[in-house]
Design a protein around this motif. Structure first.
Motif, mmCIF file in Angstrom:
data_model
loop_
_atom_site.group_PDB
_atom_site.id
_atom_site.type_symbol
_atom_site.label_atom_id
_atom_site.label_comp_id
_atom_site.label_asym_id
_atom_site.label_seq_id
_atom_site.Cartn_x
_atom_site.Cartn_y
_atom_site.Cartn_z
ATOM 1 N N VAL A 5 25.212 81.138 45.868
ATOM 2 C CA VAL A 5 25.634 81.138 44.465
ATOM 3 C C VAL A 5 26.999 80.458 44.364
ATOM 4 N N LEU A 6 27.347 80.077 43.149
ATOM 5 C CA LEU A 6 28.656 79.478 42.898
ATOM 6 C C LEU A 6 29.286 80.151 41.695
ATOM 7 N N ALA A 7 30.580 80.402 41.790
ATOM 8 C CA ALA A 7 31.341 80.944 40.668
ATOM 9 C C ALA A 7 32.115 79.808 40.022
ATOM 10 N N ILE A 8 31.996 79.709 38.704
ATOM 11 C CA ILE A 8 32.662 78.633 37.956
ATOM 12 C C ILE A 8 33.596 79.263 36.937
ATOM 13 N N GLY A 9 34.833 78.809 36.905
ATOM 14 C CA GLY A 9 35.785 79.361 35.951
ATOM 15 C C GLY A 9 37.142 78.708 36.087
ATOM 16 N N GLU A 11 45.304 75.168 34.671
ATOM 17 C CA GLU A 11 45.666 74.094 35.597
ATOM 18 C C GLU A 11 44.544 73.840 36.606
ATOM 19 N N PHE A 12 43.786 74.898 36.934
ATOM 20 C CA PHE A 12 42.668 74.755 37.872
ATOM 21 C C PHE A 12 41.346 74.948 37.142
ATOM 22 N N ALA A 13 41.267 74.425 35.920
ATOM 23 C CA ALA A 13 40.080 74.595 35.084
ATOM 24 C C ALA A 13 38.833 74.064 35.759
ATOM 25 N N ASN A 14 37.707 74.759 35.502
ATOM 26 C CA ASN A 14 36.397 74.373 36.028
ATOM 27 C C ASN A 14 36.376 74.259 37.547
ATOM 28 N N SER A 15 37.009 75.232 38.192
ATOM 29 C CA SER A 15 36.924 75.312 39.645
ATOM 30 C C SER A 15 35.592 75.940 40.052
ATOM 31 N N LEU A 16 35.037 75.455 41.156
ATOM 32 C CA LEU A 16 33.809 76.013 41.715
ATOM 33 C C LEU A 16 34.109 76.618 43.075
ATOM 34 N N THR A 17 33.623 77.830 43.299
ATOM 35 C CA THR A 17 33.706 78.441 44.613
ATOM 36 C C THR A 17 32.301 78.827 45.040
ATOM 37 N N LYS A 18 32.042 78.732 46.328
ATOM 38 C CA LYS A 18 30.686 78.917 46.840
ATOM 39 C C LYS A 18 30.612 80.167 47.710
ATOM 40 N N GLY A 19 29.499 80.885 47.606
ATOM 41 C CA GLY A 19 29.288 82.058 48.434
ATOM 42 C C GLY A 19 27.822 82.443 48.417
ATOM 43 N N ILE A 20 27.569 83.704 48.679
ATOM 44 C CA ILE A 20 26.205 84.218 48.657
ATOM 45 C C ILE A 20 26.147 85.488 47.827
ATOM 46 N N THR A 54 29.228 89.537 45.181
ATOM 47 C CA THR A 54 29.234 88.207 45.793
ATOM 48 C C THR A 54 30.514 88.002 46.576
ATOM 49 N N ASP A 55 30.463 87.113 47.575
ATOM 50 C CA ASP A 55 31.685 86.759 48.298
ATOM 51 C C ASP A 55 32.248 85.420 47.824
ATOM 52 N N ALA A 56 31.652 84.823 46.784
ATOM 53 C CA ALA A 56 32.264 83.643 46.163
ATOM 54 C C ALA A 56 33.605 84.065 45.566
ATOM 55 N N ALA A 57 34.642 83.287 45.803
ATOM 56 C CA ALA A 57 35.983 83.668 45.380
ATOM 57 C C ALA A 57 36.072 83.820 43.864
#
Length: 424
Positions: free
Chosen positions: A214-218, A224-233, A260-263
């Motif tokens: 899965v990916l977390a988007i926010g 300043e870090f708009a639309n960052s994606l982090t990946k996890g499960i 989830t472990d996505a940041a």
């Protein structure tokens, strides 16, 4: 939200619950305070240096490990063999690059554009203009009749005097809060839809499995870090987490979430948790924030969010049944009142009624102070959290429920008709 009556001094329970909440270290992932902006430029420089070193080390390690950069063997290496190996490696690199591009570009670009910044604006005084008090994230989930609708967390917009959303192209739009619900931690915003070009695809959280990517988007740490994606499960499903909804340090609600472990960091709240096809399966909400803990974040499953979203969009509130009582666990009744509570020795738990609200369903059903509720519709009740969870998930306004109670040591069954209110 009603709490235990002042008739029962329940300080021990409050302190115990507070310790449990603090030990777990749950924190809402947003809003991100403006105070952090002062260190952003230094942080950006530091991150650039760190990321550069880490990425270089990882790339070198992976290349040698996977033999993408071949280690020369003087005894067996030939020009022809080397050329064949180089060709195979080139094909491997190309294939991996294409796969990654398909995931990030094809499946995630659209949903990324549908994830927006949400700014909580407040005035410091009547003479000043509104200033940003915090920033979170939101998901554009519908566009209809010239309007667009965004779901975010309640705690992102809580206390806001004005709300703005920030689109992917950094354009800002005024937003109207149609409704917000503290218990589910959801809120619905409405904006002019003429500038909205992307709407997220909503998936089904019931279809996901532990171990899926899965990916977390926010917007971690603000825009300043708009639309960052982090990946996890997906680390876990159907997690029951006790939360403090009103900030008094006492857990007063149980929420069912995806782990989830996505940041997920401050500013990510209200953003999207998506599968590899770009479908939204959850709404990022909170994480465990303790120095010895990493990678424990939570998202509200989209399946459980949708009914709440519909009510907030159309009615501005969530209609929940209530009984009209304040209670205390039977083992937390102060000594001076214990003589008023009588139950058989084989009754292990229950909720003692501390107060009955006049004119409430409880009052009309004849419930009294010091009655001990042990079951609702046959389900055991040992805490206010269990009572609320059953009431808000298994019943609705207008339903009749059967309460098993003990009064002066005698078991009775009370029929009670539920009416509308936002708390028990």
């Amino acid at each position: 939200m009603e709490h235990n009556s002042n008739n029962f001094s329940n300080e021990n329970q409050i302190n115990e619950d507070k310790e449990k909440t603090e030990d777990l270290g749950l924190t809402k992932a947003s809003p991100q305070s403006n105070d952090s902006n002062k260190s952003k430029s230094k942080l950006s420089g530091l991150l650039s240096g760190i990321f550069g070193g880490i990425i270089s080390a990882v790339i070198v390690t992976l290349l040698f490990t996977n033999n993408i950069i071949p280690i020369q063997n003087e005894e067996t290496g030939t020009a022809e063999a080397q050329a064949t190996e180089d060709q195979n490696n080139a094909e491997f690199v190309t294939t991996m690059s294409v796969d990654n591009d398909e995931i990030s570009a094809s499946n995630l670009e659209e949903v990324s554009e549908a994830v927006v910044g949400v700014l909580n604006l407040r005035r410091q005084s009547i003479w000043t203009t509104s200033e940003e008090a915090g920033a979170g994230s939101g998901i554009i989930y519908k566009k209809e009749n010239g309007k667009a609708y965004i779901v975010t967390n309640h705690h992102v917009v809580d206390g806001a005097e004005e709300v703005e959303i920030v689109l992917n192209n950094e354009e800002r739009l005024d937003a109207k809060v149609l409704g917000s619900d503290e218990l589910s931690d959801l809120a619905i915003l409405q904006v002019d839809g003429s500038k909205i070009n992307r709407v997220a695809n909503l998936g089904a959280s019931s279809d996901v499995k532990v171990g899926e990517t899965v990916l977390a988007i926010g917007n971690p740490l603000g825009m300043e870090f708009a639309n960052s994606l982090t990946k996890g499960i997906i680390s876990g499903l159907d997690r029951s987490v006790s939360v403090d909804t009103n900030g008094d340090g006492v857990a007063d609600w149980i929420t069912e979430v995806i782990q989830t472990d996505a940041a997920i960091n401050p500013g990510n709240s209200g953003g999207a948790l998506v599968d590899t096809d770009g479908n939204v399966i959850g709404i990022n909400s909170m994480k465990v924030a303790r120095s010895e803990v990493e990678g424990i974040g939570f998202a509200i499953p989209i399946d459980s969010a949708l009914p709440i979203m519909e009510q907030l969009e159309t009615d501005g509130e969530v209609s929940r049944p209530f009984i009209g009582i304040s209670t205390a666990p039977i083992n937390q009744v102060p000594p001076q009142y214990q003589n008023n509570v009588a139950v058989p020795d084989d009754v292990e738990g229950g909720m003692v009624i501390a107060d009955v609200e006049a004119g409430s369903p409880a009052d009309e059903a004849g419930l009294q102070q010091f009655d001990v509720i042990t079951k609702i519709n046959g389900e055991n009740v040992t805490s206010i959290l269990e009572l609320r969870k059953y009431m808000y998930s298994e019943t609705k306004v207008g339903d009749s429920v059967t309460l098993e109670i003990y009064r002066n040591g005698d078991k009775q069954e009370i029929e009670l008709n539920l009416s509308k209110r936002n708390s028990i």
